[in-house]
Design a protein around this motif. Structure first.
Motif, PDB file in Angstrom:
ATOM      1  N   SER A  93      30.573 -23.542 -13.676  1.00  0.00           N
ATOM      2  CA  SER A  93      30.517 -24.405 -14.899  1.00  0.00           C
ATOM      3  C   SER A  93      30.231 -25.694 -14.597  1.00  0.00           C
ATOM      4  O   SER A  93      29.454 -26.523 -15.235  1.00  0.00           O
ATOM      5  CB  SER A  93      31.772 -24.298 -15.698  1.00  0.00           C
ATOM      6  OG  SER A  93      32.103 -22.841 -16.118  1.00  0.00           O
ATOM      7  N   ALA A  94      30.945 -26.281 -13.613  1.00  0.00           N
ATOM      8  CA  ALA A  94      30.618 -27.744 -13.029  1.00  0.00           C
ATOM      9  C   ALA A  94      29.153 -27.877 -12.594  1.00  0.00           C
ATOM     10  O   ALA A  94      28.488 -28.994 -12.847  1.00  0.00           O
ATOM     11  CB  ALA A  94      31.597 -28.109 -12.041  1.00  0.00           C
ATOM     12  N   LEU A  95      28.722 -27.053 -11.816  1.00  0.00           N
ATOM     13  CA  LEU A  95      27.124 -27.069 -11.436  1.00  0.00           C
ATOM     14  C   LEU A  95      26.128 -26.956 -12.425  1.00  0.00           C
ATOM     15  O   LEU A  95      25.386 -27.499 -12.583  1.00  0.00           O
ATOM     16  CB  LEU A  95      27.078 -25.859 -10.472  1.00  0.00           C
ATOM     17  CG  LEU A  95      27.814 -25.943  -8.898  1.00  0.00           C
ATOM     18  CD1 LEU A  95      27.761 -24.572  -8.459  1.00  0.00           C
ATOM     19  CD2 LEU A  95      27.247 -27.184  -8.161  1.00  0.00           C
ATOM     20  N   LYS A  96      26.517 -26.089 -13.400  1.00  0.00           N
ATOM     21  CA  LYS A  96      25.676 -25.865 -14.555  1.00  0.00           C
ATOM     22  C   LYS A  96      25.586 -27.238 -15.304  1.00  0.00           C
ATOM     23  O   LYS A  96      24.487 -27.576 -15.957  1.00  0.00           O
ATOM     24  CB  LYS A  96      25.907 -24.607 -15.390  1.00  0.00           C
ATOM     25  CG  LYS A  96      25.749 -23.234 -15.011  1.00  0.00           C
ATOM     26  CD  LYS A  96      26.281 -22.069 -15.604  1.00  0.00           C
ATOM     27  CE  LYS A  96      25.802 -21.914 -17.088  1.00  0.00           C
ATOM     28  NZ  LYS A  96      26.459 -20.848 -17.772  1.00  0.00           N
ATOM     29  N   GLU A  97      26.600 -27.932 -15.586  1.00  0.00           N
ATOM     30  CA  GLU A  97      26.759 -29.100 -16.339  1.00  0.00           C
ATOM     31  C   GLU A  97      25.946 -30.109 -15.654  1.00  0.00           C
ATOM     32  O   GLU A  97      25.426 -30.965 -16.301  1.00  0.00           O
ATOM     33  CB  GLU A  97      28.116 -29.545 -16.506  1.00  0.00           C
ATOM     34  CG  GLU A  97      28.904 -28.882 -17.474  1.00  0.00           C
ATOM     35  CD  GLU A  97      30.400 -29.411 -17.494  1.00  0.00           C
ATOM     36  OE1 GLU A  97      30.897 -30.246 -16.786  1.00  0.00           O
ATOM     37  OE2 GLU A  97      31.323 -28.656 -18.265  1.00  0.00           O
ATOM     38  N   GLY A  99      23.294 -29.349 -13.854  1.00  0.00           N
ATOM     39  CA  GLY A  99      21.894 -29.032 -13.792  1.00  0.00           C
ATOM     40  C   GLY A  99      21.545 -28.518 -12.374  1.00  0.00           C
ATOM     41  O   GLY A  99      20.445 -28.392 -11.849  1.00  0.00           O
ATOM     42  N   LEU A 100      22.584 -28.004 -11.581  1.00  0.00           N
ATOM     43  CA  LEU A 100      22.685 -27.811 -10.375  1.00  0.00           C
ATOM     44  C   LEU A 100      22.434 -26.174 -10.071  1.00  0.00           C
ATOM     45  O   LEU A 100      22.979 -25.557 -10.798  1.00  0.00           O
ATOM     46  CB  LEU A 100      23.746 -28.386  -9.343  1.00  0.00           C
ATOM     47  CG  LEU A 100      23.558 -29.882  -9.289  1.00  0.00           C
ATOM     48  CD1 LEU A 100      24.808 -30.402  -8.693  1.00  0.00           C
ATOM     49  CD2 LEU A 100      22.282 -30.398  -8.712  1.00  0.00           C
ATOM     50  N   PRO A 101      22.055 -25.878  -8.907  1.00  0.00           N
ATOM     51  CA  PRO A 101      22.021 -24.233  -8.603  1.00  0.00           C
ATOM     52  C   PRO A 101      23.213 -23.747  -8.636  1.00  0.00           C
ATOM     53  O   PRO A 101      24.383 -24.607  -8.583  1.00  0.00           O
ATOM     54  CB  PRO A 101      21.332 -24.009  -7.381  1.00  0.00           C
ATOM     55  CG  PRO A 101      20.611 -25.474  -7.240  1.00  0.00           C
ATOM     56  CD  PRO A 101      21.211 -26.481  -7.822  1.00  0.00           C
ATOM     57  N   TRP A 102      23.422 -22.376  -8.896  1.00  0.00           N
ATOM     58  CA  TRP A 102      24.894 -21.687  -8.918  1.00  0.00           C
ATOM     59  C   TRP A 102      25.337 -21.172  -7.526  1.00  0.00           C
ATOM     60  O   TRP A 102      26.403 -20.706  -7.653  1.00  0.00           O
ATOM     61  CB  TRP A 102      24.695 -20.679  -9.685  1.00  0.00           C
ATOM     62  CG  TRP A 102      24.383 -20.644 -11.024  1.00  0.00           C
ATOM     63  CD1 TRP A 102      24.088 -21.617 -11.767  1.00  0.00           C
ATOM     64  CD2 TRP A 102      23.898 -19.661 -11.998  1.00  0.00           C
ATOM     65  NE1 TRP A 102      23.750 -21.452 -12.943  1.00  0.00           N
ATOM     66  CE2 TRP A 102      23.614 -20.269 -13.184  1.00  0.00           C
ATOM     67  CE3 TRP A 102      23.945 -18.179 -11.850  1.00  0.00           C
ATOM     68  CZ2 TRP A 102      23.023 -19.425 -14.267  1.00  0.00           C
ATOM     69  CZ3 TRP A 102      23.386 -17.470 -12.908  1.00  0.00           C
ATOM     70  CH2 TRP A 102      22.937 -18.129 -14.196  1.00  0.00           C
ATOM     71  N   GLU A 103      24.712 -21.388  -6.361  1.00  0.00           N
ATOM     72  CA  GLU A 103      24.786 -20.521  -5.088  1.00  0.00           C
ATOM     73  C   GLU A 103      26.255 -20.765  -4.805  1.00  0.00           C
ATOM     74  O   GLU A 103      26.845 -19.788  -4.179  1.00  0.00           O
ATOM     75  CB  GLU A 103      23.797 -20.918  -4.161  1.00  0.00           C
ATOM     76  CG  GLU A 103      22.608 -20.044  -3.992  1.00  0.00           C
ATOM     77  CD  GLU A 103      21.632 -20.364  -5.117  1.00  0.00           C
ATOM     78  OE1 GLU A 103      20.641 -19.550  -5.221  1.00  0.00           O
ATOM     79  OE2 GLU A 103      21.750 -21.330  -5.753  1.00  0.00           O
ATOM     80  N   LEU A 104      26.837 -22.071  -4.865  1.00  0.00           N
ATOM     81  CA  LEU A 104      28.276 -22.148  -4.262  1.00  0.00           C
ATOM     82  C   LEU A 104      29.201 -21.367  -4.815  1.00  0.00           C
ATOM     83  O   LEU A 104      29.966 -20.936  -4.442  1.00  0.00           O
ATOM     84  CB  LEU A 104      28.576 -23.776  -4.488  1.00  0.00           C
ATOM     85  CG  LEU A 104      27.637 -24.582  -3.349  1.00  0.00           C
ATOM     86  CD1 LEU A 104      28.472 -26.128  -3.712  1.00  0.00           C
ATOM     87  CD2 LEU A 104      28.110 -24.127  -1.931  1.00  0.00           C
ATOM     88  N   ALA A 105      28.872 -20.949  -6.469  1.00  0.00           N
ATOM     89  CA  ALA A 105      29.727 -20.261  -7.165  1.00  0.00           C
ATOM     90  C   ALA A 105      29.493 -18.622  -7.028  1.00  0.00           C
ATOM     91  O   ALA A 105      30.261 -17.951  -7.439  1.00  0.00           O
ATOM     92  CB  ALA A 105      29.638 -20.663  -8.656  1.00  0.00           C
ATOM     93  N   LYS A 106      28.398 -18.314  -6.421  1.00  0.00           N
ATOM     94  CA  LYS A 106      28.046 -16.711  -6.604  1.00  0.00           C
ATOM     95  C   LYS A 106      27.904 -16.341  -4.971  1.00  0.00           C
ATOM     96  O   LYS A 106      27.750 -15.220  -5.097  1.00  0.00           O
ATOM     97  CB  LYS A 106      26.850 -16.699  -7.342  1.00  0.00           C
ATOM     98  CG  LYS A 106      26.737 -17.009  -8.619  1.00  0.00           C
ATOM     99  CD  LYS A 106      27.200 -15.656  -9.656  1.00  0.00           C
ATOM    100  CE  LYS A 106      27.196 -15.559 -10.939  1.00  0.00           C
ATOM    101  NZ  LYS A 106      27.750 -14.435 -11.484  1.00  0.00           N
TER     102      LYS A 106
END
Length: 203
Positions: A93-97, A99-106
């Motif tokens: 959620s923090a990355l999406k806010e 506008g950054l890629p999701w890789e750290l979360a996924k």
């Protein structure tokens, strides 16, 4: 070996996360180091306080291909299994806010639990495949491939226009609604029909 994952491929899941329905497959990737096999326990990473499970049907690519036509795509996989895409939802959620890629979360280590695989020919109808996740004995996700927005063949054809598929690559085909947080002490179990594919603990 690489892991290609499809986001928002079940309408009800997109709705539960307040995401719009995609008009083409949403793609993200996980490295080989994300794989967690043999029902080994999953350890919640210390950088997240809100890791979610997402149960998915996984298909295994059986030969190299690129620019694959949809009508031939079924020839490029011959085994299926189940997997859990672990997601650090707070980090995502923090990355999406931003506008950054999701890789750290996924894509973090052990974020892709993978079961054994069975021949796809052992399944009567891949377009009507029932699969289920229980957490501590309670059903949390109960999905069916008849509800996917993009078929396995559409996914293979789409991805292969951009990324060469190689033997052994895994495609996580999307999760149905019912995702939720995992906690230390939880037990996750998953089935296709009556056959159990996953059975492991959260630490």
């Amino acid at each position: 070996m690489k892991i290609i994952a499809i986001g928002r491929n079940y309408a009800a899941h997109a709705k539960e996360l307040n995401n719009p329905l995609p008009t083409s497959p949403v793609i993200f990737m996980k490295p080989e180091t994300a794989v967690l096999k043999d029902n080994k326990p999953f350890y919640i990473p210390d950088f997240s306080s809100d890791v979610h499970y997402e149960l998915e049907v996984v298909i295994k690519i059986n030969k190299e291909g690129k620019h694959i036509a949809e009508k031939f795509a079924a020839n490029y996989y011959d085994e299926i299994g189940l997997g859990i895409d672990f997601t650090a939802r707070d980090l995502q959620s923090a990355l999406k806010e931003k506008g950054l890629p999701w890789e750290l979360a996924k894509a973090f280590d052990n974020s892709a639990a993978v079961s054994h695989f069975i021949p796809k020919t052992s399944i009567a109808d891949l377009t009507d495949l029932q699969f289920e996740l229980k957490v501590n004995g309670e059903t949390r996700q109960n999905g069916n491939t008849k509800n996917i927005l993009f078929s396995f063949e559409k996914i293979i054809a789409f991805v292969s226009q951009y990324i060469t598929l190689k033997k052994g690559d895994l495609i996580f085909t999307g999760t149905p609604e019912g995702v939720g947080q995992v906690h230390p002490g939880d037990k996750l179990q998953a089935w296709i029909g009556k056959e159990q594919f996953l059975n492991f603990d959260i630490k």
